[in-house]
Every structure is written in C-alpha cells, then in structure tokens.
Write an enzyme that holds these catalytic residues in place. Structure first.
Site, mmCIF file in Angstrom:
data_model
loop_
_atom_site.group_PDB
_atom_site.id
_atom_site.type_symbol
_atom_site.label_atom_id
_atom_site.label_comp_id
_atom_site.label_asym_id
_atom_site.label_seq_id
_atom_site.Cartn_x
_atom_site.Cartn_y
_atom_site.Cartn_z
ATOM 1 N N SER A 259 8.386 -43.723 -11.543
ATOM 2 C CA SER A 259 7.557 -43.323 -11.517
ATOM 3 C C SER A 259 6.775 -42.986 -10.086
ATOM 4 O O SER A 259 6.403 -43.860 -9.227
ATOM 5 C CB SER A 259 6.286 -43.809 -11.897
ATOM 6 O OG SER A 259 4.314 -42.564 -11.393
ATOM 7 N N HIS B 274 -19.709 -24.504 3.587
ATOM 8 C CA HIS B 274 -19.334 -25.635 3.317
ATOM 9 C C HIS B 274 -19.923 -26.124 2.140
ATOM 10 O O HIS B 274 -18.969 -26.739 1.387
ATOM 11 C CB HIS B 274 -20.725 -26.858 4.230
ATOM 12 C CG HIS B 274 -20.323 -28.110 4.112
ATOM 13 N ND1 HIS B 274 -19.741 -29.015 3.763
ATOM 14 C CD2 HIS B 274 -21.493 -28.531 3.013
ATOM 15 C CE1 HIS B 274 -19.980 -30.257 3.512
ATOM 16 N NE2 HIS B 274 -21.174 -30.151 2.905
ATOM 17 N N MET C 31 -5.131 -7.161 9.481
ATOM 18 C CA MET C 31 -4.669 -6.445 10.319
ATOM 19 C C MET C 31 -5.188 -5.063 10.436
ATOM 20 O O MET C 31 -6.548 -5.002 10.122
ATOM 21 C CB MET C 31 -2.929 -5.754 9.718
ATOM 22 C CG MET C 31 -1.942 -6.804 9.555
ATOM 23 S SD MET C 31 -0.398 -6.456 9.248
ATOM 24 C CE MET C 31 -0.827 -6.043 7.872
ATOM 25 N N ARG D 240 -0.390 -49.748 -14.439
ATOM 26 C CA ARG D 240 -0.410 -50.501 -13.174
ATOM 27 C C ARG D 240 -1.157 -51.574 -12.995
ATOM 28 O O ARG D 240 -2.135 -51.593 -12.313
ATOM 29 C CB ARG D 240 -0.126 -49.375 -12.414
ATOM 30 C CG ARG D 240 0.248 -49.328 -10.863
ATOM 31 C CD ARG D 240 -0.009 -49.361 -9.814
ATOM 32 N NE ARG D 240 -1.374 -48.540 -9.174
ATOM 33 C CZ ARG D 240 -1.571 -48.059 -8.497
ATOM 34 N NH1 ARG D 240 -0.958 -47.132 -8.133
ATOM 35 N NH2 ARG D 240 -3.017 -47.795 -7.863
ATOM 36 N N GLU E 268 7.469 -45.956 -4.110
ATOM 37 C CA GLU E 268 6.633 -45.373 -3.289
ATOM 38 C C GLU E 268 7.083 -45.863 -1.663
ATOM 39 O O GLU E 268 6.732 -45.361 -0.846
ATOM 40 C CB GLU E 268 5.521 -45.153 -3.639
ATOM 41 C CG GLU E 268 5.268 -46.478 -4.288
ATOM 42 C CD GLU E 268 3.786 -47.216 -4.989
ATOM 43 O OE1 GLU E 268 2.811 -46.349 -4.799
ATOM 44 O OE2 GLU E 268 3.509 -48.539 -5.656
ATOM 45 N N GLY F 213 5.619 -42.372 -6.441
ATOM 46 C CA GLY F 213 4.093 -42.341 -5.910
ATOM 47 C C GLY F 213 4.145 -42.298 -4.608
ATOM 48 O O GLY F 213 4.609 -42.529 -3.663
ATOM 49 N N LYS G 56 0.912 -1.382 -0.037
ATOM 50 C CA LYS G 56 0.353 0.246 -0.105
ATOM 51 C C LYS G 56 0.854 1.579 -0.154
ATOM 52 O O LYS G 56 0.840 2.706 -0.597
ATOM 53 C CB LYS G 56 -1.253 0.647 1.611
ATOM 54 C CG LYS G 56 -1.720 1.238 1.415
ATOM 55 C CD LYS G 56 -2.593 1.264 2.507
ATOM 56 C CE LYS G 56 -3.374 0.336 3.324
ATOM 57 N NZ LYS G 56 -4.693 -0.254 3.024
ATOM 58 N N TYR H 89 8.240 -36.266 -16.843
ATOM 59 C CA TYR H 89 6.588 -35.667 -16.370
ATOM 60 C C TYR H 89 6.052 -35.629 -15.120
ATOM 61 O O TYR H 89 6.400 -36.271 -14.394
ATOM 62 C CB TYR H 89 5.488 -36.505 -17.955
ATOM 63 C CG TYR H 89 5.548 -38.230 -17.440
ATOM 64 C CD1 TYR H 89 4.443 -38.090 -16.174
ATOM 65 C CD2 TYR H 89 6.361 -38.833 -17.489
ATOM 66 C CE1 TYR H 89 4.646 -39.678 -16.154
ATOM 67 C CE2 TYR H 89 6.625 -40.117 -17.255
ATOM 68 C CZ TYR H 89 5.175 -40.253 -16.488
ATOM 69 O OH TYR H 89 5.809 -42.164 -15.840
ATOM 70 N N ARG I 206 -4.049 -1.209 -5.809
ATOM 71 C CA ARG I 206 -3.199 -2.511 -6.240
ATOM 72 C C ARG I 206 -3.856 -2.897 -6.992
ATOM 73 O O ARG I 206 -4.752 -3.596 -7.723
ATOM 74 C CB ARG I 206 -3.795 -3.042 -4.738
ATOM 75 C CG ARG I 206 -4.771 -4.012 -4.000
ATOM 76 C CD ARG I 206 -4.466 -3.981 -2.732
ATOM 77 N NE ARG I 206 -6.050 -4.127 -2.784
ATOM 78 C CZ ARG I 206 -7.048 -4.244 -1.818
ATOM 79 N NH1 ARG I 206 -5.870 -4.425 -0.525
ATOM 80 N NH2 ARG I 206 -8.392 -4.253 -1.092
ATOM 81 N N ARG J 274 -2.582 2.986 8.855
ATOM 82 C CA ARG J 274 -3.197 1.815 7.751
ATOM 83 C C ARG J 274 -1.635 0.974 7.955
ATOM 84 O O ARG J 274 -0.973 1.501 7.908
ATOM 85 C CB ARG J 274 -3.677 2.111 6.970
ATOM 86 C CG ARG J 274 -4.975 2.804 6.862
ATOM 87 C CD ARG J 274 -5.447 3.291 5.286
ATOM 88 N NE ARG J 274 -6.198 4.114 5.010
ATOM 89 C CZ ARG J 274 -7.329 4.068 4.738
ATOM 90 N NH1 ARG J 274 -7.734 2.908 4.507
ATOM 91 N NH2 ARG J 274 -8.359 5.497 4.319
HETATM 92 C C1 PEP Z 1 1.185 -42.896 -4.803
HETATM 93 O O1 PEP Z 1 1.019 -43.890 -3.753
HETATM 94 O O2 PEP Z 1 1.669 -42.193 -4.976
HETATM 95 C C2 PEP Z 1 0.155 -43.468 -5.902
HETATM 96 C C3 PEP Z 1 0.036 -42.774 -7.290
HETATM 97 O O3 PEP Z 1 -0.679 -45.112 -5.979
HETATM 98 P P1 PEP Z 1 -1.782 -45.382 -4.873
HETATM 99 O O4 PEP Z 1 -2.609 -43.594 -4.813
HETATM 100 O O5 PEP Z 1 -2.896 -45.871 -6.227
HETATM 101 O O6 PEP Z 1 -1.900 -45.413 -3.796
HETATM 102 MG MG MG Z 2 0.970 -46.454 -3.879
#
Ligand code: PEP
Ligand code: MG
Length: 893
Positions: free
Chosen positions: A775, A460, A104, A621, A756, A777, A24, A862, A342, A93
C-alpha cells in the site's frame, strides 16, 4: 493578406473552434449560426494573441483583416464606426478557451468621441443615455487600456471625481444624476485625462479599437489571470481571443434592460429558468451591485413576450449544447439580444441532479453524465440538508453568499466562547459573527452552522467551513450585529442570542425559524448517479478508518474495505496511562504486564471494526509513530520539574516527574520523522506488535466464530529493506498461528507492507516476494522523495506555489513525474515477481481525483481515503475509465 486566417466573422465559426476562437467566441459563432439574435461581430484568434505576445506588436496583415471584418459588421448594422450621424459602437472583450471570469479585460462603448456622441444622442433621442455611455467609456478605456502607462488613470480616480460631483449635486446613486450632470462629468473626466497624460483623450475610433485589442491581448498575462490559471491548472500558452461585437444597449429607457439567466437552477438543479434582470441598465450594473437586480419572474411580468422568447431561446440552447447554460442578454428598446452563453457553473447538488435529469430526458448518455460532475463537488452532497424543498419553506429573512453547502438549524451564538459553551451544554449552535478570524476556529468547529455579515466565498469562514463540512453563509450584509445587546437586527426583525435560526448554506438563505434537517444519504439522484459510477469503474475504493463508527460511515458511502486502520489511534484517550506504563516500564516483565492489559482493549476495537465491515477486507497497520508522541512534551516537563524543584525540593511528586523527564529526554530525537518509528519500532520493541497481532487474529477468530466472514491484512509500515519485513513477519506469523491454535479456528490473514520509503519502491523486486500486498503511503513517500518535512512544509509551500516553483502542491496531488515514477517502477517490479500482489494507496492522495486517476493508470487495485472522500474517489475512478476509452467530453475548467 497573410495566409493564416486570424479574424473570423461570427457566421464563419462554430462551437467546436474553442481552441482557436475561445469559449465565448466559439459560442457567439454557434449561436449566430443557429439563428439566435446575436449582435454581429468578429473574433480575433487566440493564436494571434500568442503572436502578439511574442512579437510585441500586432502581426502583419492583422489590421487589414480587422478592417474587412469591421466593414461586414457595419454593413449588417447599417451603421459605421466613427460616423457622426449614425455611429456604430462596439465592445471589445477577452475570451479564452476556458472561462476565466473577470480575470481579463473588456472595453465597452468603443467608438465614442465628441462627434459620435452627438450622433448617438440624435439616433436615440436620449441625451442622458449618450452622456452616460460616454462617461463610462472614458473611464473604462483609460483604466483598461492606458493605466499601465499612466497609473493615475485607474478607475478609482475617476470614481472619486464622480463621487465628488454626486455630492455636489446631492445625488445618492448614479441614476440620480441627470444629462447636464453627466455632461459636466464628461468634461471633468476629459480634463483629468489631459492633466495626467498631457494629451487629449484619443478620439479616433480606429485608434481606440487598435489600442483596445492590444490591451485585451496583454491582459492574458496580467497578475490575476496568471494566478487564476495556476489555480485552475489552465495552461499559460493558450492565449485569449478578442471578440469585437456591435453594442446593444440595455440602458435606453424603461423598454430596455439587461440580465443573466441559467437554464436550470445552479444551486439546486431544478429544471426551471433562474436569473436576474435589471431594467434600464448595462451589464456592468448587475455585476457591480449598484442596484439590486430583480428575479427573472419580474421580467415575465414586465416584458411578457420577451420573457417567452427568451425562454424559448434558453430551451433551444440547452437542447443544442445538451448542457445547462448561463446566458447573458440585453433588451434594447423592446428587442432581445443574446450576448453570451456558456456552460453554467453549479453546486455539487445541482451538478448531480442536472446530470441525472438530462440522462432521463434523453439529452446525454450516462458516460457523459459522469463526466459532467467534478469529483470534488460530491463532497458537498454529504453535509446535512434542510428537509423541506425551497418552495415549501417560509420566506427567507436574509440572503448571503452560499459559502459552505448544507443546512443547519440551531441557537444563535454571537462569539466563539459562547458557541463552545452552548455546544458543551448539548445545544446545536449557529455561530453568527461580523466576520470570522483564525481565533474563531474553535467556535466554528463547535457549531452546526456559521453565518457572517462580511466576507466572501474565500474568506476564512468559507475556507474552514468547506474544509470541515460546516454549512456556512458569508457576506450576509442585512445583518446588523449588536454585540453589547447580544442581538441581531435584520430589517426590523430582532433575533436574540439563543434564538433558533436556520441557514441553508447551499442556497445562501437565512430563516428565523427552526427547520428540520436530515443527514446526507446516497439516495435519490445521488444514489442513481453513484450506481452509474460503479457500473463503469474498475479501481476499488476503500476507506481510511480506525473506529467501528467510521467504518460503518465508510460502508454507507460505498467503501469496499478498509485500506488503512491506524492502530496508534487506539492508544489515545483513556488508554494513554496504560500506554505510558508500557513505554516507561523499567523491565520486560512490567512492560509485558501493560501489554497484556492493552491486548483485550485492542481486540475489542478490532471486533467492532470487523463486524462493521461485514466480510470486507480490512488492512490494519501496526503501530507507526515514535513512542514519545504518547508522552508529555519534553519542554513542558522540563519547566514543570524546574518549577517544582525551586518551589519545594521535597515535593513527593518530584521523583516521578524527574523519572518521566529522564525517559522523555532519552527518547528525544532530532528528527523523529526519520527516527525510531514504523517497522524500526517493531524490531526495537517487538512486544507491542506481537500484542497487536494477537489482538487482530484473536478478534478475527472471535468474529469468524460468530459467523461473520473476515479477512485481516496486517500491514507493516516504513519498510525500506526486505530484511526488515522478513524479520518481523517471521515473528508475527508465529504469534498469528499460536493465537489461532488457542482460539481453535483458522482465519484468512495476510502480511504486506507500506511503500513509503523511496528505497522500498526501488527494491520492490525483493520486497514483493515477501508481501501479499503493497500500500503506497504517499504522505511519507512524498516527504522522503522530496526531502520535505510533512510537519514544516506549511511555511514555504505557499511561497513555492505562488512563485510557480511548484505547479501543484505535492502533498495534495501526487507528483506524477517524480514520486509517481517511483510508484510505476515499484508496480512493474512487484508484479514481475509476484503477479498476484494486491496494490493500493492509503496516503492522503488516495481521495484526490487526479491522483486517483493516476492510480488507475498505473494499475493499482484500489485507493483508500477518508470516508467523506469515498464518493469523490469512486467518481474519479469511473472518469479514469471513460477518459481511457477516449469518449470523455472535455469539461470546462
Ligand atoms: C503515509 O505515509 O502515506 C501514510 C498513510 O501513513 P501516515 O500518514 O500515517 O504516516
Ligand atoms: Mg506513513
């Protein structure tokens, strides 16, 4: 005088000094310097706030600087603070680096006492105005500055006194009370102050100023400010600046007024001034909703030349900042003053339109445009919307809070049960409630839109609506719902249950006619914007999808492949009996027979998905959850069997049920999340994953034969030890080869694993040698890294967040320090042994902007997320590149 400068006159600062002067203050300085009509004032720096909070007193030398700055303001205004003949009044202010609206404190009309009041009345010739300002000041000063010491000085106690007086005088609203009434009120306020504190209300204007400055410093650490900073991830050590500014008055009569305007429409982005204006009023009247403000067009009619001047200033500010502005202004006796500007808050739809328009207008670059839109905001653009532009629609029947964006047209249902029934009968339903509670969830999910008479943006109804993408309007107070008569009354119009209405949750408007809606599509400005996004980003974006429909949706939203197809979802619905037969089989032969029947069904699913993905990579998977998830819950079965045994021990159904109960209890696990699931299941029951592999490769061969390119990536879940992967891969590779031989065609497939289990992340040097891809998890990696159960964390996570033990929810955004460290180590070790390994993420974090940026930084190929989050992830990935180049503009929080 100390060496460090702590106080800046508005003419001494500029917009770049946000760190020191707050948003401000920096903008007030900037506007002063570009010649806009800003009432003079000065800013006390954020550093001074931090000094005060550390010392517990004003630092030495500050007061002298404040006095010197005040003298300059007095000179500019030709008025003096405390002068009984021609008094200067000031506002004090808060204003931090990032806007924290309403969090504030602020004190207005400071400088009033019994003597200066007379001067004010003399100068303005308006007695009512003088007493009005004085009563407001006593209440505000007591509340903000002194109520922490004297809780009875809270605003509501003064309001009670005012209400009692209004009742006595027969006044409906504040403005019905005349000068004599307000004078009586001032005396009552002062008497009340004396009664509570044992002292007179502080009458020395300099003492008032000192106390107000301290109160604003302290308000940096009030509870709501701390909560807001936690939520908005604003650091707690920034401190607030204090802006002391000469007051101008919008409540000096019918030639005065006050208002707020946006340079473009904050809901739609339309390039047209949008705002509210209130004649003969002070800013707080607009905020408090005591009177209903008029639109800015009304100002054009009443104050044409001021409207023109304002429009010119708005244009100038927008050109200057190259950003849509939210401007507060006051007209004092026909003179326009700008009190604040702003960057304006806006909906996702507006953010995209404004960004694209500004690039086309030559105001900003494409990169700047990409940084102007918060990635999460793009989700709002995916809801259906009303086809007709606002200007082509009939007049709205009522307005409320735009809680969930998007448009919906449907039949009114006045309770959840009715909504569900109507939806089941194929109707489109708008659930209209006084307010919603958790029991309404079913009704809300069955509806295309939700409208409530009470409740705010965080009610909600609003939370659920945003979560599930349901267009919603809350707090539409014009609705009077008569549940008994099953109708709604709105200003004389009656809407019966079953009548069609339309809501625009983006604008908060209700229409009592059907209006056509259209599905969201990445076209127009949104399409242009996303093209720019893709020009910049390097990180790939895939989808978590397990049906051909989801896959097609994902491609339409820009998915470049599937990063997670959860095959167990294909075991649900009408396939459950077959899956149970497979699980409950007494011998391998029976099990194989069930699997043989499941295989063509799975194969058909994969054919659908491969076709929808048209040559893009698909990561499938293998089955992950414990098998008992496909069986009835043990406690329910136990009750059923016990009841049957008691009622009729010879019931022919009993032996079957008993057998099922026995099997379910055998499979029962104390800790299923750490039990027989993922690759452990594949090793324990290899038949299931062999069937799945045959179905995947069979489908790929079929699709390839139909001329469609296909690249299945078979992903093995929950590996913690390289030998698990080797064991499974060896067997499945054999199945894949046999299937291809049978089909007479070769397809390009690969095996990889999810990361994972923490041990997998830390032994990537071994596992990466055996995998074509990893990948992350992160749902499980976070669960196991923290030792926090995914199923039970809901109980205590809110407490952890409230108490600041967790700064952010690690199940929502990647914990970069801990879980992220494991990911970094894993990436580094994996690339060292397998430079071509493909790296992705498919946990829920893959669609959360900060996590996406982190994935970019650690060098993943990715991210994969739910289809609706794809545009979000694409934009976050582009912003990561821009931030990396160091050319990104800091966005306001
Ligand atoms: C994970 O564990 O991040 C995953 C993609 O597998 P899931 O959520 O199915 O356990
Ligand atoms: Mg998992």
């Amino acid at each position: 005088m100390s060496e460090k400068k702590r106080v800046y006159l508005f003419r001494e600062g500029n917009a770049k000094m946000r760190d020191l002067l707050g948003g401000k203050g920096a903008n007030l300085c900037e506007m002063t310097n570009i010649g806009l009509p800003v009432p003079p004032g000065f800013v006390i720096t954020t550093e001074t706030c931090n000094e005060y909070l550390k010392l517990g007193r004003l630092p030495d030398g500050l007061w002298e600087e404040v006095m010197a700055a005040l003298a300059e303001v007095e000179k500019d205004m030709g008025k003096k603070l405390g002068d009984p003949n021609n008094p200067l009044l000031v506002s004090v202010r808060s204003g931090a680096k990032f806007s924290m609206p309403g969090m504030m404190d602020t004190v207005l009309n400071l400088g009033l006492n019994d003597d200066t009041l007379q001067g004010l009345i003399k100068a303005t010739g308006n007695e009512r105005f003088g007493y009005d300002a004085y009563r407001r000041f006593i209440m505000m000063f007591s509340d903000i500055v002194l109520s922490s010491e004297y809780p009875k000085l809270k605003k509501e106690n003064f309001e009670k006194i005012f209400n009692a007086l209004k009742e006595k005088l027969g006044a409906k609203v504040d403005t019905d009370v005349d000068a004599a009434g307000l004078k009586e009120l001032v005396n009552q306020f002062k008497a009340y102050f004396r009664e509570v504190t044992g002292k007179d209300f502080p009458s020395d204007p300099l003492e008032q100023l000192r106390l107000a400055i301290i109160a604003v410093f302290k308000s940096w650490n009030n509870e709501r400010a701390i909560i807001y900073r936690n939520r908005e991830k604003i650091p707690h050590d920034l401190g607030t600046a204090v802006n002391v500014q000469a007051m101008v008055f919008g409540n000096m009569g019918d030639d005065s007024g006050t208002g707020v305007a946006f340079t473009r429409n904050p809901a739609t982005g339309e390039n047209k001034l949008f705002g509210e204006f209130l004649k003969n009023a002070q800013g707080e009247d607009v905020v408090a909703g005591v009177r209903t403000p008029e639109s800015i067009e009304q100002m054009e009619r009443e104050f044409p030349h001021i409207h023109d001047q304002f429009q010119e200033i708005a244009r100038k500010l927008e050109q200057h900042y190259r950003e849509m502005q939210d401007i507060e202004f006051t007209i004092e006796k026909g003179r326009l003053f700008i009190l604040q500007c702003r960057a304006g808050k806006r909906t996702g739809v507006a953010a995209v339109k404004i960004a694209v328009d500004m690039v086309n207008e030559g105001l900003i670059t494409k990169e700047q445009a990409l940084m102007r839109v918060a990635p999460e905001a793009l989700e709002q653009l995916l809801n259906p919307r009303i086809k007709a532009a606002p200007s082509e629609r009939p007049k709205p029947l009522a307005r409320g809070l735009n809680a969930g964006p998007g448009g919906a047209s449907g039949k009114v249902a006045l309770d959840s049960k009715t909504a569900i029934k109507m939806a089941e009968a194929g109707e489109k339903v708008i659930l209209v409630r006084e307010e919603t509670n958790p029991d309404d969830l079913g009704g809300m999910l069955a509806s295309v839109g939700v409208l409530t008479a009470r409740g705010g943006r965080t009610s909600h109804a609003a939370l659920v609506a945003r979560q599930y993408g349901i267009p919603t309007i809350c707090g539409c107070s014009a609705l009077h719902i008569d549940e008994a008569k099953r109708e709604i009354h709105v200003d004389g119009t009656v809407i019966k249950e079953g009548d069609v209405i339309t809501i625009d949750g983006t604008l908060g408007e209700v229409y009592n006619v059907p209006l056509e809606t259209e599905p969201a599509s990445v076209t127009g400005d949104f399409g242009t914007f996303m093209t720019w996004v893709d020009e910049v980003r390097r990180l790939g974006v895939r989808a978590n999808a397990d049906t051909p429909e989801h896959a097609a949706d994902a491609v339409a939203l820009g998915a470049e492949g599937i990063g997670l197809c959860r095959t167990e979802h294909m075991f649900l619905g009408d396939r459950v009996p077959l899956v149970r037969e497979m699980i409950l089989a007494e011998d391998e032969e029976t099990r194989q027979r069930a699997l043989d029947r499941l295989e063509p069904l799975q194969r058909e699913d994969f054919v659908g998905i491969f076709k929808a993905m048209g040559g893009r990579p698909v990561t499938i998977r293998l089955i992950d959850p414990p098998l008992h998830e496909f069986l009835p819950p043990m406690d329910e079965l136990l009750v059923e069997v016990t009841e049957l045994r008691c009622k009729d021990p010879n019931n022919p159904e009993l032996p079957e049920k008993e057998k099922l109960l026995k099997k379910v209890s055998e499979m029962h696990e104390a800790n299923p999340m750490l039990g027989l699931r993922g690759c452990r299941l594949s090793i324990y029951f290899p038949g299931i994953v062999s069937m799945q592999t045959a179905a995947i490769i069979g489908a790929a061969c079929e699709v390839k034969k139909a001329g469609i390119d296909v690249h299945p990536e078979i992903m093995i879940p929950l590996v913690g030890v390289v030998n698990e992967l080797v064991w499974i891969k060896e067997r499945l590779d054999k199945v894949a080869k046999e299937t291809m031989a049978k089909e007479g065609v070769e397809v390009d497939y690969s095996f990889g694993t999810m990361i994972e289990v923490p041990r997998a992340a830390l032994t990537a040097d071994e596992i990466a040698k055996e995998a074509a891809f990893f990948s992350f998890g992160t749902n499980d990696l976070t669960q196991m890294g923290y030792g926090i159960s995914r199923d039970d964390a809901g109980r205590f996570l809110p407490v952890y967040l409230r108490e600041g033990i967790f700064k952010a929810d690690p199940t929502e955004t990647i914990d970069q320090k801990g879980i992220g460290r494991m990911m970094r180590i894993c990436v580094e070790d994996a690339k060292a042994v397998n430079p071509n390994i493909k790296l992705g993420i498919c946990g829920e974090h893959g669609g959360e902007p900060e996590s996406v940026k982190f994935c970019h930084k650690i060098g993943l190929n990715y991210v994969s997320c739910s289809p609706r989050r794809i545009p979000v992830a694409r934009l976050a990935a582009a912003q990561a590149v821009i931030e990396e180049r160091g050319v990104g503009e800091a966005r306001d929080k």
